[in-house]
Design an enzyme around this catalytic site. Structure first.
Site, mmCIF file in Angstrom:
data_model
loop_
_atom_site.group_PDB
_atom_site.id
_atom_site.type_symbol
_atom_site.label_atom_id
_atom_site.label_comp_id
_atom_site.label_asym_id
_atom_site.label_seq_id
_atom_site.Cartn_x
_atom_site.Cartn_y
_atom_site.Cartn_z
ATOM 1 N N LYS A 112 2.552 -8.582 -0.680
ATOM 2 C CA LYS A 112 1.976 -8.811 0.642
ATOM 3 C C LYS A 112 0.458 -8.896 0.601
ATOM 4 C CE LYS A 112 2.225 -4.069 2.337
ATOM 5 N NZ LYS A 112 3.159 -3.159 2.932
ATOM 6 N N ARG A 113 -0.140 -8.421 -0.488
ATOM 7 C CA ARG A 113 -1.589 -8.557 -0.603
ATOM 8 C C ARG A 113 -1.976 -9.979 -0.997
ATOM 9 N NH1 ARG A 113 -0.437 -3.843 -1.958
ATOM 10 N NH2 ARG A 113 0.146 -4.438 -4.056
#
Ligand code: GLU
Length: 506
Positions: free
Chosen positions: A276-277
């Site tokens: 998700k980063r």
């Protein structure tokens, strides 16, 4: 399922089938009068921990579980693993239910069961821990990590077993460890990966409850699966290391373990696990960009699986579900190809009838997403150009860029587009176009003839001649076909914009 096959053979061949079947009855089935093992309904589960967003990998797990449940006439249990209270908000749970509904997993479907909440089963977790302790399958331990490291000389060696035979009772701060068997092996049978044997001595005595008595994931997850009578655990590959431990827990609790299936990791174009980063992973973000749920579902179903009939990839969920078999899922990492997803979405957009297309565009055409004021939007004008947009866009969110010139007072000013289009000769072209358009009939054909005549007058090819007109009127270099765009905008506004551009040129 591995246990179903072996249990049914045993049940049929055994001289005392009822005894065998009785053990099986607890979770997975029963013996009929002839002593044949009968499986209970397939019960799968989706067990997310609320995080505030719905990961596309979670969506894929949910869909595969859903397909298994529906195809077998079984149940899909939604269990919210909400024991991490600090990170748990009611709206996150609602977000999960909404996201599931978006991908077609509806609470109203008879296959749906739940939601159950892990936190509501806390007593059962405690009871299971006590039973394991009473049965000497678990023991209390007060070793700190530092002490273990000091004794073993290795920071990651795992627990050395010092407290195994100290006979400690519970006291605040003492963790409960599972006593893994000294000998033998734990054979995990995975419907996707086959059988893997883990020597039990290589499985450390793992912690199942913290020093404050609260259970750890490994235990709570198993107790819930037992209580919800789960027959198949289908989840992400990242849980593989937990599986031999959890299978030991199932057995220690006197239960027949479920069938396991670990889905392949989802990777980006660099073959890195989707994160998700780094990557866009939230289902909500794809929806907000203008991906259609049906296209997302279709694409997600193909992440690590493909229909056996070798038919087209783009097809409705129902057709995929009808062919779904968890054993056909691959082990290799599945590439989340955004370009391909976009192409799928474009196909789904084009397959809509025009009123369907207009309907799905609405969220982008209205406040708060639309860049124009509410009163400026004219549904009839939009309907006139909608077919032209439908054949060109691959995500709905770009629709505003295609039609904003129709509803904004002034076209957007894109400097790059301007300097690209307004080359020497552009002013002459605009002047000529203003003249020919003034007397033209106002329909796309007549407008084309007028622009062609202006181009001929200034000695430009039609392609080159269109660019300054397009930028003057729409502010952009790409968009809908020019003549239809001018028709929709109307003569008065078209001419006013051409004049404004000419004024800007000098
Ligand atoms: N709550 C766990 C997760 O979100 C579920 C693991 C499982 O499916 O067993 O990863």
């Amino acid at each position: 399922m591995h246990w179903a096959v072996s249990d049914s053979v045993r049940a049929e061949e055994s001289a005392k089938p009822i005894v065998v079947a009785a053990a099986v009855t607890l979770t997975t089935g029963f013996a009929d009068r002839a002593g044949t093992f009968r499986r209970v309904t397939t019960r799968v589960r989706f067990a997310p921990s609320p995080t505030g967003m719905f990961h596309v990998g979670g969506a894929r797990s949910a869909l595969f579980n859903w397909a298994v449940a529906r195809r077998s006439g079984g149940r899909f249990v939604l269990r919210i693993e909400d024991t991490d209270q600090a990170r748990n908000k009611p709206e996150w749970v609602q977000g999960i239910i909404t996201a599931l509904a978006t991908i077609g997993i509806s609470e109203a479907d008879p296959a749906f069961e739940g939601p159950y909440f892990q936190s509501a089963n806390a007593e059962a977790h405690k009871t299971a821990a006590s039973r394991l302790f009473a049965g000497k399958r678990a023991y209390y331990c007060d070793c700190t990590r530092e002490q273990v490291t000091e004794r073993t000389g290795k920071p990651d060696a795992g627990y050395d077993g010092l407290c195994r035979d100290r006979g400690l009772e519970y006291a605040q701060g003492r963790a409960l460890r599972f006593r893994t068997p000294d000998d033998g092996e734990t054979v995990v049978s995975d419907r996707i990966r086959g059988e893997t044997a883990f020597p039990n001595r290589a499985i450390e005595d793992f912690v199942i409850a913290r020093g404050d008595g609260t259970p750890l994931f490994l235990l709570a997850n198993v107790v819930d699966d037992v209580d919800e009578r789960i027959t198949e655990v289908i989840r992400g590959e990242e849980h593989l290391p937990n599986t031999p431990k959890q299978q030991l827990l199932w057995e220690a609790l006197g239960q027949t373990p479920p069938a396991w299936a670990h889905l392949p990791v989802i990777v980006n174009e660099k073959r890195q696990k989707l994160s998700k980063r780094r990557d866009k992973v939230a289902l909500e973000d794809y929806i907000a960009e203008g991906y259609l749920p049906d296209a997302l579902v279709n694409y997600l179903m193909l992440l690590g699986w493909g229909p056996r009939d070798g038919g087209p990839e783009i097809r409705p969920y129902a057709e995929l579900e009808a062919q779904f078999d968890i054993a056909d899922v691959t082990k290799a990492g599945a590439f989340f190809d955004v370009v391909k997803l976009k192409a799928f979405n474009g196909e789904y957009i084009r397959a809509l009838d025009i009123s369907g297309f207009i309907a799905v565009c609405q969220p982008w055409l209205r406040a708060p997403r639309a860049p124009w004021t509410e009163g400026a939007f004219d549904p009839e004008v939009f309907a006139a150009v909608a077919p032209l947009a439908q054949s060109r866009i691959a995500v709905l969110g770009v629709i505003t860029a295609y039609v904003d010139f129709l509803f904004l007072d002034k076209p957007v000013t894109d400097e790059t587009a301007w300097s690209k289009a307004m080359k020497p000769g552009a002013g002459d072209m605009l002047a000529a176009a203003a003249e020919t358009l003034t007397g033209a009939d106002w329909n796309a054909e007549a407008i084309r003839a007028a622009i062609e005549a202006a181009a001929a007058e200034v000695g430009l090819k039609l392609g080159k001649a269109q660019a300054p007109v397009r930028v003057a009127v729409t502010g952009r270099t790409v968009g809908l076909p020019l003549f239809e765009s001018l028709e929709a905008l109307g003569r008065e506004r078209t001419l006013a914009r051409i004049e404004a551009a000419r004024a800007n040129l000098v």
